[in-house]
Scaffold this active site. Sequence first.
Site, mmCIF file in Angstrom:
data_model
loop_
_atom_site.group_PDB
_atom_site.id
_atom_site.type_symbol
_atom_site.label_atom_id
_atom_site.label_comp_id
_atom_site.label_asym_id
_atom_site.label_seq_id
_atom_site.Cartn_x
_atom_site.Cartn_y
_atom_site.Cartn_z
ATOM 1 N N SER A 1 20.873 -21.244 2.312
ATOM 2 C CA SER A 1 22.308 -21.477 2.154
ATOM 3 C C SER A 1 22.499 -22.650 1.198
ATOM 4 O O SER A 1 21.959 -22.621 0.090
ATOM 5 C CB SER A 1 22.950 -21.725 3.528
ATOM 6 O OG SER A 1 24.335 -21.877 3.407
ATOM 7 N N HIS B 232 23.306 -17.338 0.946
ATOM 8 C CA HIS B 232 24.762 -17.384 1.063
ATOM 9 C C HIS B 232 25.380 -17.556 -0.324
ATOM 10 O O HIS B 232 24.948 -18.413 -1.089
ATOM 11 C CB HIS B 232 25.186 -18.543 1.961
ATOM 12 C CG HIS B 232 24.798 -18.345 3.405
ATOM 13 N ND1 HIS B 232 24.871 -19.344 4.344
ATOM 14 C CD2 HIS B 232 24.345 -17.243 4.060
ATOM 15 C CE1 HIS B 232 24.488 -18.874 5.524
ATOM 16 N NE2 HIS B 232 24.143 -17.607 5.377
ATOM 17 N N ASP C 50 22.911 -20.096 10.734
ATOM 18 C CA ASP C 50 22.515 -18.732 10.384
ATOM 19 C C ASP C 50 20.997 -18.694 10.185
ATOM 20 O O ASP C 50 20.412 -19.586 9.574
ATOM 21 C CB ASP C 50 23.234 -18.303 9.098
ATOM 22 C CG ASP C 50 23.149 -16.796 8.873
ATOM 23 O OD1 ASP C 50 22.820 -16.059 9.830
ATOM 24 O OD2 ASP C 50 23.430 -16.356 7.743
#
Length: 215
Positions: free
Chosen positions: A30, A57, A155
């Site tokens: 991310s 992401h 996540d």
Amino acid sequence: MTVRSFIGESVSNRKIISRPYFELIVIGASLGGLNALTIVLGNLPKNFPVPIAVAQHRQPYTDDNLSAFLQKHSNLIVKDAEDKEEIIPGTVYLAPADYHLLVECGVSCESRHFALSTEAAVTYTRPSIDVLFESAADAYAQKVIGVVLTGANHDGTSGLTRIKALGGKAIIQDPKTAECPIMPQSAIASVIVDKILPLTDIASFLTQICCPMLL
């Protein structure tokens, strides 16, 4: 010559080269992931035989510049995954912007392919690292390696838990080397990991456990 594999069995070098034990690596990243991915992918040898799927992401309406950017740093083929695309060794597949990337089994699970989904965001994101990891675990069981890199939320923790539950391996970037340590810290707190490594050591470790003769 006989060597000991990552799973502890004694195997010949010839066996490792012809068919690596691990059949898929999934990577989640991310915030800070672009730099981290350039280092991991850039340090893998050009004949690295195991396919890699990446959930980074990204904003919903970004174009395909991510694959072009990462391709400049990798000797492997880097591309956005397509729906129903067969998974080919030696290729890096990226989850496209605004799609979940999943792994599905073919008939009798002798072959696997990707699937793209526009189901709701998971942990506020699409693509979701958890969705990719959990589907990869279900498709490959103990023959998948999950790697969690830098990021700003949790996540990947649920997906890495699923990988471990089905016998796969869990590797996490050392939070001290992460641009944002929250995501690797979350995974470390919840998963019995196999290795916590500095960012610069991850590629060489993957090469060691997947194809030691390439070192």
